[in-house]
Write a protein that holds these residues in place. Structure first.
Motif, PDB file in Angstrom:
ATOM      1  N   ARG A   1     -56.770  32.377  19.057  1.00  0.00           N
ATOM      2  CA  ARG A   1     -55.676  33.305  18.613  1.00  0.00           C
ATOM      3  C   ARG A   1     -54.624  33.821  19.823  1.00  0.00           C
ATOM      4  N   LEU A   2     -55.159  34.393  20.724  1.00  0.00           N
ATOM      5  CA  LEU A   2     -54.332  35.046  21.797  1.00  0.00           C
ATOM      6  C   LEU A   2     -53.800  33.722  22.492  1.00  0.00           C
ATOM      7  N   ARG A   3     -54.422  32.489  22.848  1.00  0.00           N
ATOM      8  CA  ARG A   3     -53.617  31.329  23.518  1.00  0.00           C
ATOM      9  C   ARG A   3     -52.485  31.003  22.362  1.00  0.00           C
ATOM     10  N   ASP A   4     -52.846  30.680  21.041  1.00  0.00           N
ATOM     11  CA  ASP A   4     -51.785  30.206  20.104  1.00  0.00           C
ATOM     12  C   ASP A   4     -50.487  31.431  20.217  1.00  0.00           C
ATOM     13  N   LEU A   5     -50.843  32.637  20.396  1.00  0.00           N
ATOM     14  CA  LEU A   5     -49.535  33.707  20.256  1.00  0.00           C
ATOM     15  C   LEU A   5     -48.737  33.298  21.562  1.00  0.00           C
ATOM     16  N   ALA A   6     -49.496  33.346  22.966  1.00  0.00           N
ATOM     17  CA  ALA A   6     -48.999  33.212  24.130  1.00  0.00           C
ATOM     18  C   ALA A   6     -48.172  31.758  24.068  1.00  0.00           C
ATOM     19  N   LEU A   7     -48.750  30.811  23.366  1.00  0.00           N
ATOM     20  CA  LEU A   7     -47.707  29.539  23.388  1.00  0.00           C
ATOM     21  C   LEU A   7     -46.658  29.762  22.621  1.00  0.00           C
ATOM     22  N   ALA A   8     -46.630  30.483  21.371  1.00  0.00           N
ATOM     23  CA  ALA A   8     -45.818  30.491  20.436  1.00  0.00           C
ATOM     24  C   ALA A   8     -44.536  31.517  21.115  1.00  0.00           C
TER      25      ALA A   8
END
Length: 205
Positions: A135-142
């Motif tokens: 989830r942290l990675r997905d937010l960072a990508l977004a």
């Protein structure tokens, strides 16, 4: 005819187990103690949970669902601002260590107590931590971070350090600087153009 347990029996057991496991660690608490604390018969306990491993896994699984529900509520006001949501994840973790009777992160504690990769409780704990990292990675990508994987992993380390420090040195020790450290990292990895929501929030304070 086998008697059906009274409604709420399973939750009663889980609530008692959560208190005992949280206070002293899951390994230190035996099933007989859970029986005595709930006031239920041993047969009732084993009808709901076939073993202590099963009870530990159910406890961690329930906390997993509860944690994501609360986190989703915390992130909802910042929908569309993934950079701010990243910071909110750390703020959420920091707020959790301020709760009375904080004994450390259940997921990290459980994975440390049960080191066998096949233990169901450890598997549930690791699954939660893996999901947090995703989830942290997905937010960072977004948020268009320059290196989403690196930012997610460093924020993960801040969160784990926050839990460890708060459990040993108290929430007002180094753990109190977790959000400030996360903000620095986020600012370093996300271009100013994608920090508009967070800047606006600072200006309104």
């Amino acid at each position: 005819m086998t008697r059906r347990p009274a409604p709420g029996t399973r939750q009663r057991i889980l609530k008692t187990a959560a208190r005992l496991f949280g206070e002293r660690g899951a390994r230190a608490v035996g099933m007989q103690e859970v029986v005595e604390e709930t006031g239920l018969g041993k047969s009732v306990l084993y009808r709901e949970f076939s073993s202590k491993d099963d009870l530990v896994a159910a406890w961690v699984r329930e906390l997993d669902a509860e944690t994501w529900s609360h986190m989703d509520q915390a992130l909802a006001p910042y929908e569309g601002d993934p950079a701010r949501q990243l910071l909110k994840v750390v703020e959420f973790a920091q707020a959790s260590v301020q709760a009375p009777g904080f004994y450390g992160c259940t997921f990290y504690n459980t994975s440390a107590e049960f080191r066998d990769p096949a233990h169901p409780g450890r598997q549930e704990a690791v699954a939660h931590l893996d999901q947090l990292r995703r989830r942290l990675r997905d937010l960072a990508l977004a948020a268009r971070a320059t290196d989403a994987d690196a930012l997610a992993d460093m924020l993960m380390l801040i969160i784990s350090g926050l839990y460890a420090n708060a459990a040993t040195l108290g929430s007002s020790g180094p753990a109190g600087r977790a959000t400030a450290a996360a903000r620095i990292l986020i600012d370093q990895h996300i271009a100013p153009a994608h920090q508009v929501g967070r800047e606006r929030e600072r200006d309104s304070c």
